[in-house]
Scaffold this motif. Structure first.
Motif, PDB file in Angstrom:
ATOM      1  N   MET A   1       0.885  -1.329   0.004  1.00 24.45           N
ATOM      2  CA  MET A   1      -0.135  -0.078  -0.077  1.00 24.45           C
ATOM      3  C   MET A   1       0.800   1.170   0.118  1.00 24.45           C
ATOM      4  O   MET A   1       0.390   2.406  -0.598  1.00 24.45           O
ATOM      5  CB  MET A   1      -0.686   0.260   1.240  1.00 24.45           C
ATOM      6  N   GLY A   2       2.051   0.980   0.747  1.00 21.27           N
ATOM      7  CA  GLY A   2       2.801   2.334   0.946  1.00 21.27           C
ATOM      8  C   GLY A   2       3.345   2.730  -0.690  1.00 21.27           C
ATOM      9  O   GLY A   2       3.366   3.848  -1.100  1.00 21.27           O
ATOM     10  N   PHE A 240      -8.967   4.738   0.547  1.00 20.48           N
ATOM     11  CA  PHE A 240      -8.593   5.900  -0.049  1.00 20.48           C
ATOM     12  C   PHE A 240      -7.294   6.115  -1.121  1.00 20.48           C
ATOM     13  O   PHE A 240      -7.357   6.706  -2.081  1.00 20.48           O
ATOM     14  CB  PHE A 240      -7.503   6.568   1.408  1.00 20.48           C
ATOM     15  N   ALA A 241      -6.767   4.777  -1.289  1.00 22.38           N
ATOM     16  CA  ALA A 241      -5.895   4.560  -2.346  1.00 22.38           C
ATOM     17  C   ALA A 241      -6.492   4.693  -3.639  1.00 22.38           C
ATOM     18  O   ALA A 241      -6.210   4.974  -4.480  1.00 22.38           O
ATOM     19  CB  ALA A 241      -4.940   3.289  -2.200  1.00 22.38           C
ATOM     20  N   VAL A 242      -7.732   3.921  -3.628  1.00 16.61           N
ATOM     21  CA  VAL A 242      -8.580   3.919  -4.771  1.00 16.61           C
ATOM     22  C   VAL A 242      -9.000   5.394  -5.302  1.00 16.61           C
ATOM     23  O   VAL A 242      -8.969   5.781  -6.492  1.00 16.61           O
ATOM     24  CB  VAL A 242      -9.755   2.941  -4.792  1.00 16.61           C
ATOM     25  N   SER A 394     -13.292   0.584 -14.939  1.00 20.23           N
ATOM     26  CA  SER A 394     -13.223  -0.642 -14.784  1.00 20.23           C
ATOM     27  C   SER A 394     -12.458  -1.163 -13.352  1.00 20.23           C
ATOM     28  O   SER A 394     -13.005  -1.715 -12.504  1.00 20.23           O
ATOM     29  CB  SER A 394     -12.998  -1.557 -16.019  1.00 20.23           C
ATOM     30  N   ALA A 395     -11.449  -0.643 -13.395  1.00 18.40           N
ATOM     31  CA  ALA A 395     -10.279  -0.907 -12.185  1.00 18.40           C
ATOM     32  C   ALA A 395     -10.836  -0.317 -11.025  1.00 18.40           C
ATOM     33  O   ALA A 395     -10.655  -0.928 -10.007  1.00 18.40           O
ATOM     34  CB  ALA A 395      -8.850  -0.203 -12.447  1.00 18.40           C
ATOM     35  N   ALA A 396     -11.302   0.993 -10.942  1.00 10.71           N
ATOM     36  CA  ALA A 396     -11.828   1.575  -9.810  1.00 10.71           C
ATOM     37  C   ALA A 396     -12.966   0.749  -9.402  1.00 10.71           C
ATOM     38  O   ALA A 396     -12.810   0.418  -7.915  1.00 10.71           O
ATOM     39  CB  ALA A 396     -12.262   2.927 -10.184  1.00 10.71           C
ATOM     40  N   MET A 397     -13.635   0.375  -9.846  1.00  6.65           N
ATOM     41  CA  MET A 397     -15.072  -0.337  -9.475  1.00  6.65           C
ATOM     42  C   MET A 397     -14.450  -1.875  -8.725  1.00  6.65           C
ATOM     43  O   MET A 397     -15.010  -2.352  -7.854  1.00  6.65           O
ATOM     44  CB  MET A 397     -16.030  -0.559 -10.512  1.00  6.65           C
ATOM     45  N   MET A 398     -13.546  -2.411  -9.636  1.00  2.26           N
ATOM     46  CA  MET A 398     -13.153  -3.836  -9.169  1.00  2.26           C
ATOM     47  C   MET A 398     -12.326  -3.585  -7.767  1.00  2.26           C
ATOM     48  O   MET A 398     -12.428  -4.612  -6.881  1.00  2.26           O
ATOM     49  CB  MET A 398     -12.413  -4.449 -10.157  1.00  2.26           C
ATOM     50  N   ALA A 399     -11.554  -2.303  -7.906  1.00  2.00           N
ATOM     51  CA  ALA A 399     -10.635  -2.449  -6.491  1.00  2.00           C
ATOM     52  C   ALA A 399     -11.379  -2.042  -5.420  1.00  2.00           C
ATOM     53  O   ALA A 399     -11.040  -2.587  -4.207  1.00  2.00           O
ATOM     54  CB  ALA A 399      -9.420  -1.304  -6.911  1.00  2.00           C
ATOM     55  N   VAL A 400     -12.492  -1.140  -5.533  1.00  4.49           N
ATOM     56  CA  VAL A 400     -13.275  -0.833  -4.487  1.00  4.49           C
ATOM     57  C   VAL A 400     -14.087  -2.236  -4.098  1.00  4.49           C
ATOM     58  O   VAL A 400     -13.893  -2.582  -2.855  1.00  4.49           O
ATOM     59  CB  VAL A 400     -14.405   0.211  -4.692  1.00  4.49           C
ATOM     60  N   MET A 401     -14.614  -2.845  -4.908  1.00  6.95           N
ATOM     61  CA  MET A 401     -15.407  -4.106  -4.443  1.00  6.95           C
ATOM     62  C   MET A 401     -14.443  -5.145  -3.960  1.00  6.95           C
ATOM     63  O   MET A 401     -14.821  -5.594  -2.811  1.00  6.95           O
ATOM     64  CB  MET A 401     -15.907  -4.833  -5.734  1.00  6.95           C
ATOM     65  N   MET A 402     -13.386  -5.435  -4.185  1.00  8.59           N
ATOM     66  CA  MET A 402     -12.322  -6.452  -3.798  1.00  8.59           C
ATOM     67  C   MET A 402     -11.947  -6.203  -2.406  1.00  8.59           C
ATOM     68  O   MET A 402     -11.914  -6.679  -1.534  1.00  8.59           O
ATOM     69  CB  MET A 402     -11.065  -6.737  -4.868  1.00  8.59           C
ATOM     70  N   GLY A 403     -11.431  -4.618  -2.240  1.00  7.61           N
ATOM     71  CA  GLY A 403     -11.097  -4.279  -0.991  1.00  7.61           C
ATOM     72  C   GLY A 403     -11.893  -4.241   0.106  1.00  7.61           C
ATOM     73  O   GLY A 403     -11.669  -4.829   1.166  1.00  7.61           O
ATOM     74  N   THR A 443      -4.094  -8.361  -2.649  1.00  5.08           N
ATOM     75  CA  THR A 443      -3.346  -8.679  -3.765  1.00  5.08           C
ATOM     76  C   THR A 443      -4.052  -8.032  -4.864  1.00  5.08           C
ATOM     77  O   THR A 443      -3.662  -7.060  -5.586  1.00  5.08           O
ATOM     78  CB  THR A 443      -3.229 -10.197  -3.954  1.00  5.08           C
ATOM     79  N   SER A 444      -5.185  -8.667  -5.376  1.00  8.11           N
ATOM     80  CA  SER A 444      -5.808  -8.232  -6.586  1.00  8.11           C
ATOM     81  C   SER A 444      -6.155  -6.648  -6.561  1.00  8.11           C
ATOM     82  O   SER A 444      -6.245  -6.029  -7.529  1.00  8.11           O
ATOM     83  CB  SER A 444      -6.942  -9.099  -6.994  1.00  8.11           C
ATOM     84  N   GLY A 445      -6.959  -6.525  -5.599  1.00  8.31           N
ATOM     85  CA  GLY A 445      -7.565  -5.079  -5.276  1.00  8.31           C
ATOM     86  C   GLY A 445      -6.703  -3.912  -5.278  1.00  8.31           C
ATOM     87  O   GLY A 445      -6.555  -3.167  -6.167  1.00  8.31           O
ATOM     88  N   PRO A 446      -5.495  -4.095  -4.528  1.00  5.70           N
ATOM     89  CA  PRO A 446      -4.492  -2.897  -4.302  1.00  5.70           C
ATOM     90  C   PRO A 446      -3.553  -2.916  -5.983  1.00  5.70           C
ATOM     91  O   PRO A 446      -3.226  -1.932  -6.314  1.00  5.70           O
ATOM     92  CB  PRO A 446      -3.824  -3.195  -3.297  1.00  5.70           C
ATOM     93  N   SER A 447      -3.505  -4.053  -6.560  1.00  4.43           N
ATOM     94  CA  SER A 447      -2.876  -4.002  -7.665  1.00  4.43           C
ATOM     95  C   SER A 447      -3.414  -3.444  -8.753  1.00  4.43           C
ATOM     96  O   SER A 447      -2.783  -2.995  -9.725  1.00  4.43           O
ATOM     97  CB  SER A 447      -2.521  -5.591  -8.279  1.00  4.43           C
ATOM     98  N   LEU A 448      -4.620  -3.103  -8.811  1.00  2.00           N
ATOM     99  CA  LEU A 448      -5.539  -2.454  -9.789  1.00  2.00           C
ATOM    100  C   LEU A 448      -5.224  -1.040  -9.713  1.00  2.00           C
ATOM    101  O   LEU A 448      -5.429  -0.295 -10.940  1.00  2.00           O
ATOM    102  CB  LEU A 448      -7.088  -2.792  -9.632  1.00  2.00           C
ATOM    103  N   ASP A 449      -5.285  -0.571  -8.688  1.00  2.72           N
ATOM    104  CA  ASP A 449      -4.773   0.807  -8.447  1.00  2.72           C
ATOM    105  C   ASP A 449      -3.437   1.133  -9.189  1.00  2.72           C
ATOM    106  O   ASP A 449      -3.159   2.062  -9.888  1.00  2.72           O
ATOM    107  CB  ASP A 449      -4.511   1.333  -6.958  1.00  2.72           C
ATOM    108  N   ILE A 450      -2.427   0.100  -9.024  1.00  2.00           N
ATOM    109  CA  ILE A 450      -1.121   0.532  -9.755  1.00  2.00           C
ATOM    110  C   ILE A 450      -1.120   0.254 -11.012  1.00  2.00           C
ATOM    111  O   ILE A 450      -0.754   1.091 -12.036  1.00  2.00           O
ATOM    112  CB  ILE A 450      -0.115  -0.627  -9.106  1.00  2.00           C
ATOM    113  N   LEU A 451      -2.098  -0.432 -11.623  1.00  2.00           N
ATOM    114  CA  LEU A 451      -2.490  -0.911 -13.115  1.00  2.00           C
ATOM    115  C   LEU A 451      -2.778   0.423 -13.818  1.00  2.00           C
ATOM    116  O   LEU A 451      -2.348   0.806 -14.671  1.00  2.00           O
ATOM    117  CB  LEU A 451      -3.368  -1.715 -13.179  1.00  2.00           C
ATOM    118  N   LEU A 452      -3.808   1.028 -13.220  1.00  2.00           N
ATOM    119  CA  LEU A 452      -4.450   2.186 -13.968  1.00  2.00           C
ATOM    120  C   LEU A 452      -3.574   3.512 -13.862  1.00  2.00           C
ATOM    121  O   LEU A 452      -3.335   4.248 -14.961  1.00  2.00           O
ATOM    122  CB  LEU A 452      -5.806   2.508 -13.208  1.00  2.00           C
TER     123      LEU A 452
END
Length: 518
Positions: A1-2, A240-242, A394-403, A443-452
């Protein structure tokens, strides 16, 4: 997360500075605000304190949460005060445009706090969403998974509405530059916000160390009190990260458009087939990316389970006692003599985990970097705009849902511990949900923030190379990159990194029981 939040922090500054152009006050404002936020965070640290006693699960969690939030409120208030002084210095006290920009900073800061509060509601076991998951556990793990997925999906509504309001209002106040300032404002006091997020794992590890060291119950009561908030603060950090990732990626998207149209205007009509095709491609990528990381966790977990089972059978001490036999002795007697104790090979387990984490990220890293390069050179900047737009949504919705789903599953298990039903069938069902939720939220949720953000940053870097060019101008370069990506995919498949095969070797089926055995 950092790393995720720091990437958003730097990306928001870069995006705002790029949109500021050659006007030095617009260029200086994001940098000065970042410095003010850093100083404000240092001051806020000294206000984090509590008078609560370490009473374990009986501690007032709201009071503990306020102890952390108190420092954030002080830091945010000081940041806004210093921001007003910066606006006066750069634009003058009578500048309407300057105060509109300042309002964008306020909107960003308030939006981040609102998203954090919304995440707390959906993940804390003091509220209905997480309690409903615990209640569904009465009918087994399947309904726990279904309810958790539902909670995660519903939780996307609140941050989405906040982000939409922030984007629309900041665009009305100061255009695309205002949206960039909102991202800077949201991340201005990142230092103390990130400290609050890091609090969770620190408290969790403190409890584990106290347990392994055999410390007294009064110590465990204090660490349990601190750990009780851990999952909620971590979930707030992820929400907050999303939010910050979306605003940062949006400012980088605007910066890409600015850089890609310097020498010739381009038509970015969303109804254009090229943009629509890019949008569909971008909306697909987060699902593909999340699938790769999710399956990577499954493969690494399977390897770890197989290694633990092997050590149970094969690791022995000088007296020939296996690790599994030693565990059974401790379970039965509560302790074990030094000569009967068996030391597990923890180094090998760490090696499996670290090797898998590096190896399994090769594929997602290649696709995240190469996709905007292929699209930008093979087709053109218009399709890149569609690609980034689809990926952000797409990434924002998935990241919030997964987190949020992962945090809710985890805290549903914690709630079972609190009310003393962890060993029941209901508690075991919540443990299954927690097992599913860990790769979701960690894993999957935070990785989507980095992807976008990564795709937006790569697109911004290649923007000068495709500036003003029409579709298909550099198709041969894009085709070469596509061929390289295909070759890399084939190599990863041959190396067993991208594969459907189970890492655990198949075992012989058990022989059927005879009539005498029945």
């Amino acid at each position: 997360m950092g790393a995720d939040l720091f990437e958003s922090y730097v990306g928001s500054i870069i995006g705002a500075c790029t949109l500021g152009g050659n006007a030095w006050p617009l260029l200086a404002l994001p940098l000065w605000l970042a410095a003010a936020g850093l100083f404000s965070s240092f001051v806020g640290f000294f206000f984090v304190s509590t008078k609560e006693k370490g009473d374990g699960w009986n501690t007032n969690l709201g009071a503990l949460m306020f102890a952390l939030e108190k420092g954030m409120y002080i830091a945010n208030g000081l940041f806004l005060a210093m921001g007003a002084v910066i606006v006066i210095l750069l634009f003058g006290a009578d500048s309407e445009a300057g105060w509109k920009m300042y309002c964008c900073v306020i909107v960003g800061l308030v939006s981040g706090m609102a998203i954090g509060k919304g995440t707390e509601y959906f993940t804390s076991f003091d509220y209905g969403p997480t309690i409903s998951i615990k209640d569904r556990a009465r009918t087994g793990p399947a309904t726990v998974i279904i309810q958790g997925m539902g909670v995660g999906m519903v939780s996307t509504m609140m941050p989405t509405l906040v982000l939409v309001a922030a984007i629309v209002s900041c665009n009305a106040l100061a255009g695309q530059y205002g949206i960039g300032l909102a991202a800077v404002g949201m991340l201005g006091t990142l230092a103390i916000s990130l400290s609050t997020d890091a609090y969770g794992p620190v408290a969790d590890n403190a409890g584990g160390l106290a347990e392994m060291a055999g410390l007294g119950p009064e110590v465990r009561a204090k660490t349990d009190s601190l750990d009780a908030l851990g999952n909620t603060t971590a979930a707030i950090g992820k929400g907050f990260a999303v939010g910050s990732a979306v605003l940062t990626a949006l400012s980088l998207l605007a910066a890409f458009k600015h850089e890609a149209t310097r020498h010739a205007p381009l038509d970015f009509d969303i109804s254009d087939p090229i943009l629509l095709a890019g949008t569909l491609l971008g909306a697909m990528l987060p699902f593909f990316f999340a699938a790769l990381t999710m399956m990577s966790v499954g493969k690494a977990a399977a390897e770890m389970i197989e290694e633990v089972r092997r050590q149970f059978r094969e690791v022995k001490n000088a007296k020939g006692v296996t690790l599994l036999e030693a565990i059974k002795i401790v379970t039965a007697n509560g302790s074990i003599s030094e000569e009967d104790d068996v030391e597990p090979d923890t180094d090998r387990c760490v090696m499996i985990s670290t090797r898998s984490s590096v190896k399994e990220m090769i594929g997602p890293g290649i696709y995240a970097v190469m996709t905007p390069l292929i699209v930008g050179f093979l087709v053109g900047p218009r399709m890149v705009m569609g690609l980034l737009s689809g990926c952000i949504g797409s990434a924002a919705m998935m990241a919030v849902m997964m987190g949020n789903a992962g945090g809710a599953w985890d805290n549903a298990k914690k709630l079972c511990e609190k009310i003393g039903i962890k060993k029941t069938e209901q508690g075991k069902a919540c443990v299954v949900g927690d097992t599913v939720g860990d790769p979701f939220k960690d894993t999957s949720g935070p990785s989507l923030d980095i992807l976008l953000k990564l795709m937006a940053m790569v697109s911004l870097l290649i923007a000068p190379l495709i500036d003003g060019h029409a579709d298909w101008d550099y198709w041969y370069i894009g085709l070469a990159m596509l061929i390289l990506t295909i070759i890399a995919t084939i190599v990863l498949m041959q190396q067993g990194i991208l594969t459907w095969k189970d890492p655990i070797p198949p075992t012989e089926p058990a022989a059927p029981k005879t009539a005498e055995e029945y």
